[in-house]
Design a protein around this motif. Structure first.
Motif, mmCIF file in Angstrom:
data_model
loop_
_atom_site.group_PDB
_atom_site.id
_atom_site.type_symbol
_atom_site.label_atom_id
_atom_site.label_comp_id
_atom_site.label_asym_id
_atom_site.label_seq_id
_atom_site.Cartn_x
_atom_site.Cartn_y
_atom_site.Cartn_z
ATOM 1 N N LYS B 98 -17.386 14.347 -11.100
ATOM 2 C CA LYS B 98 -17.205 13.134 -11.881
ATOM 3 C C LYS B 98 -17.943 11.956 -11.241
ATOM 4 C CE LYS B 98 -13.865 10.727 -14.625
ATOM 5 N NZ LYS B 98 -12.463 10.462 -14.932
ATOM 6 N N GLU B 99 -17.797 11.797 -9.916
ATOM 7 C CA GLU B 99 -18.433 10.670 -9.218
ATOM 8 C C GLU B 99 -19.947 10.739 -9.370
ATOM 9 O OE1 GLU B 99 -17.087 8.181 -7.545
ATOM 10 O OE2 GLU B 99 -14.988 8.754 -7.154
ATOM 11 N N LEU B 100 -20.493 11.938 -9.333
ATOM 12 C CA LEU B 100 -21.958 12.079 -9.417
ATOM 13 C C LEU B 100 -22.427 12.255 -10.866
ATOM 14 C CD1 LEU B 100 -22.574 14.447 -6.361
ATOM 15 C CD2 LEU B 100 -22.755 11.955 -6.434
ATOM 16 N N ASP B 101 -21.459 12.220 -11.795
ATOM 17 C CA ASP B 101 -21.767 12.355 -13.216
ATOM 18 C C ASP B 101 -22.589 13.634 -13.493
ATOM 19 O OD1 ASP B 101 -21.632 11.668 -15.862
ATOM 20 O OD2 ASP B 101 -23.301 10.254 -15.798
ATOM 21 N N LEU B 102 -22.096 14.739 -12.987
ATOM 22 C CA LEU B 102 -22.777 16.031 -13.193
ATOM 23 C C LEU B 102 -22.367 16.546 -14.578
ATOM 24 C CD1 LEU B 102 -22.183 17.516 -9.621
ATOM 25 C CD2 LEU B 102 -24.174 16.240 -10.465
ATOM 26 N N PHE B 103 -23.079 16.140 -15.576
ATOM 27 C CA PHE B 103 -22.603 16.277 -16.960
ATOM 28 C C PHE B 103 -22.928 17.623 -17.611
ATOM 29 C CE2 PHE B 103 -26.818 14.383 -17.138
ATOM 30 C CZ PHE B 103 -27.453 15.139 -18.103
ATOM 31 N N ALA B 104 -23.853 18.373 -17.009
ATOM 32 C CA ALA B 104 -24.246 19.640 -17.654
ATOM 33 C C ALA B 104 -23.998 20.814 -16.716
ATOM 34 C CB ALA B 104 -25.719 19.597 -18.043
ATOM 35 N N ASN B 105 -23.091 21.683 -17.119
ATOM 36 C CA ASN B 105 -22.829 22.893 -16.351
ATOM 37 C C ASN B 105 -23.636 24.037 -16.974
ATOM 38 O OD1 ASN B 105 -20.507 25.418 -15.930
ATOM 39 N ND2 ASN B 105 -21.190 24.216 -14.183
ATOM 40 N N ILE B 106 -24.426 24.690 -16.126
ATOM 41 C CA ILE B 106 -25.349 25.710 -16.619
ATOM 42 C C ILE B 106 -24.986 27.051 -15.993
ATOM 43 C CG2 ILE B 106 -27.786 26.357 -16.782
ATOM 44 C CD1 ILE B 106 -28.446 23.400 -16.347
ATOM 45 N N ARG B 107 -24.731 28.022 -16.835
ATOM 46 C CA ARG B 107 -24.359 29.347 -16.337
ATOM 47 C C ARG B 107 -25.196 30.438 -16.966
ATOM 48 N NH1 ARG B 107 -18.273 31.080 -15.594
ATOM 49 N NH2 ARG B 107 -17.388 29.177 -14.757
ATOM 50 N N PRO B 108 -26.130 30.996 -16.235
ATOM 51 C CA PRO B 108 -26.877 32.141 -16.763
ATOM 52 C C PRO B 108 -26.001 33.404 -16.724
ATOM 53 C CG PRO B 108 -27.939 31.129 -14.825
ATOM 54 C CD PRO B 108 -26.541 30.640 -14.889
ATOM 55 N N VAL B 109 -26.118 34.209 -17.739
ATOM 56 C CA VAL B 109 -25.447 35.514 -17.750
ATOM 57 C C VAL B 109 -26.528 36.579 -17.885
ATOM 58 C CG1 VAL B 109 -23.847 37.042 -18.972
ATOM 59 C CG2 VAL B 109 -23.315 34.614 -18.737
ATOM 60 N N GLN B 110 -26.761 37.272 -16.790
ATOM 61 C CA GLN B 110 -27.779 38.318 -16.781
ATOM 62 C C GLN B 110 -27.157 39.633 -16.373
ATOM 63 O OE1 GLN B 110 -29.572 35.674 -14.203
ATOM 64 N NE2 GLN B 110 -31.673 36.028 -14.927
ATOM 65 N N THR B 111 -27.886 40.699 -16.601
ATOM 66 C CA THR B 111 -27.372 41.996 -16.179
ATOM 67 C C THR B 111 -28.338 42.614 -15.177
ATOM 68 O OG1 THR B 111 -28.523 42.997 -18.032
ATOM 69 C CG2 THR B 111 -26.218 42.451 -18.357
ATOM 70 N N TYR B 112 -27.793 43.452 -14.335
ATOM 71 C CA TYR B 112 -28.603 44.214 -13.383
ATOM 72 C C TYR B 112 -28.391 45.689 -13.694
ATOM 73 C CZ TYR B 112 -29.181 39.803 -11.028
ATOM 74 O OH TYR B 112 -29.513 38.507 -10.751
ATOM 75 N N GLU B 113 -29.489 46.340 -14.011
ATOM 76 C CA GLU B 113 -29.468 47.755 -14.406
ATOM 77 C C GLU B 113 -28.470 48.569 -13.570
ATOM 78 O OE1 GLU B 113 -30.619 50.414 -17.123
ATOM 79 O OE2 GLU B 113 -31.557 48.428 -17.013
#
Ligand SMILES: [Mg+2]
Ligand SMILES: [Mg+2]
Lengths: 354, 354
Positions: B98-113
């Motif tokens: 909140k203090e740093l205003d980190l407004f976008a949370n990004i989560r990649p969902v990948q698979t490993y064979e």
């Protein structure tokens, strides 16, 4: 028992599947000497064709006076393709739920041995899953005050819950847990939401009256994982409206048989029973729609009036039909049976006493 | 490139895994002639031991002045078992966001064979899944006004979104889609929520600036089903805070390798990178924790500064280690490698130029 049942077939495959549910209810009535009386009423796109209203006053009146409502499905493609349409068929059901104060939506999630392989989850994960979701249906953020500022730079939704709204569904859920495996899980976001903290407080208070029930808590995000990681851990799930909307639809894919899932929406004065599936307009009139979810919603109706043996009889017949592959094309690609013939098999199975 | 990186190892296995991530960043710096400088700071239970504050002022200052933050994990069991504790370690991270205003949370969902078989979903369903979730992180119902009436009979939460809050994350998501498969799915409840309707309006407006991107919409409940029914359909998902919380955790179980999932939280001035897993106190100090999610979060850090080749090099090394079974016990029950040795393998792999 005498029961006045309002019959709302609705759109798409709704009329075909409810017709089979009525057939099965009649078989039960004959065998157990009950008297079920049906009053048909229009809803959804079918009602709009008459006078433009997806919930005509007469339908509302019939439903208010009925002991229970058997509902088919709603929605027609012509209305989906008109984004400017002010009135949509679905509003008929939403308004009906609100007018009748159907505050508790109940969704059992069960598995059938012979359709386990249809799940996207592995058989060993899904096998033995047997839980029921109690979702609050007439309050929370979907029914709170909504605002969009004039310059369209800001929008607000409000989520309010009263103790009374929480208490009434909580009692229903605890009672359900008593006749099941005696476990209740409240799903919320008590780490961030004030309404969730009120839910926890009330549910903890009420749990004192149900000392045999094991109560636990899960955050909604953790629950979304646990439903996939270990669905067999749940017995009765209790949750608020928005979280319940998301999680109950997630849960509907676990068993691999969405076409078999029924639901009930319970109010103080009446209750509505319906399959969770939609109106599948493409299958309309072809006598291929799977009637089992509608028939299982009729079983939930009987449960609601404590006709447990009768409800169990329907479930046993349904299991038998699945076991024998006497099912519609969605469950049985080759050698399938028609909607009518599945209904006939179940009716005969119930009435044939060996 | 010169980068000032704040290092927040935190609790549990946090210090062990971030140590390996630093090792890998150093290998990259050496190979590509970058200059990464680290400043360590305390957070969470580790910080509370010093002066009771899970986010000391000095830590906040270090983070504000850093180009990026590499974060380990937070939480210690002693605090979980004290329901009356007013201050919890997790608050350190929430306040920092909140203090740093980190407004976008990004989560990649990948698979490993080689770890597909660990998923609860069937391999053929999961295979090829590759999407990324953009979740708004500093607004919505988690940050709106909260009220509980004095007599504790009613509680209210408020969800507000401004056009500005929607716009900034929407641009990030569209830009991500441009360098991916050019598909963006907005997930909301526009059929019932005013804030969702504002999201749709803004996103539709902004989409005009990204004509190459295919935009579509899904309701949150339908999305919860589709993530399980067909996870390969998604490319970039954009959503608000609460819905994103639930769906991103649901999505984290798809690949079968939660221990491999990294995330970024982006602000206007700085950004934070962390594994999505917790602090696993039981594994603390045993040199058995899987460092790959932390190492992949370091790769996301490099992506953030457009060091794409360097980030790709880390990912290739990680894939190689999984392929060769040079992994910790969670992925490799027999013949496993220690946390340190997995880090060493990756560092050597990056630095060895054949
Ligand atoms: Mg729903
Ligand atoms: Mg989360």
């Amino acid at each position: 028992m005498n029961l006045n049942i309002a019959l709302l077939p609705g759109d798409g495959i709704g009329p075909e599947v409810t017709q089979q549910a009525v057939k099965i209810l009649n078989a039960i009535a004959e065998k157990y000497n009950h008297n079920f009386k049906y009053t048909k009423a229009a809803i959804g796109a079918a009602a709009m064709k008459i006078n433009g209203d997806p919930l005509p006053n007469e339908t509302l009146k019939i439903c208010s006076e009925a002991d229970a409502i058997l509902f088919g499905s709603i929605g027609e493609p012509v209305h989906d393709h008109d984004p400017n349409a002010n009135i949509r068929p679905e509003q008929g059901l939403l308004r009906l739920r609100k007018e009748l104060d159907l505050f508790a939506n109940i969704r059992p999630v069960q598995t059938y041995e012979s359709s386990l392989h249809k799940s996207n989850l592995k058989e060993e994960v899904v096998k033995g899953t047997d839980f029921v979701i109690y979702r609050e249906l007439t309050s929370g953020i979907y029914f709170g005050e909504k605002k969009i500022s004039k310059n369209e730079q800001e929008a607000t939704d409000t989520c309010t819950y009263s103790a009374k709204e929480i208490d009434r569904i909580t009692h229903l859920a605890f009672k359900a847990a008593k006749s099941r495996r005696k476990k209740l899980t409240l799903i919320d976001k008590a780490n961030v939401l004030a309404t969730s903290r009120l839910w926890r407080k009330r549910v903890q208070e009420i749990s004192k009256s149900y000392p045999s029930i094991q109560l636990n808590f899960l955050y909604a995000n953790t629950a979304a994982m646990q439903l996939i990681l270990k669905p067999t851990q749940f017995d009765v799930i209790l949750t608020e409206n928005l979280i319940g909307d998301i999680l109950s639809d997630e849960a509907s894919v676990i068993s691999g048989s969405i076409g078999l899932l029924a639901s009930a929406s319970i109010g103080e004065k009446t209750a509505l029973f319906e399959p969770i599936h939609g109106s599948f307009p493409k299958a309309k009139g072809k006598n291929i729609a799977n009637p089992l979810a509608s028939i299982l919603s009729a079983a939930m109706l009987l449960d609601h009036f404590q006709l447990y043996d009768e409800a169990e009889e329907i479930r046993a017949a349904v299991e038998k039909s699945i076991e024998l592959n006497i099912t519609t094309p969605d469950l049985n690609a080759t050698n399938y049976f028609s909607t009518t013939n599945v209904g006939n098999f179940l009716s005969d199975f119930i009435l044939d006493d060996e």
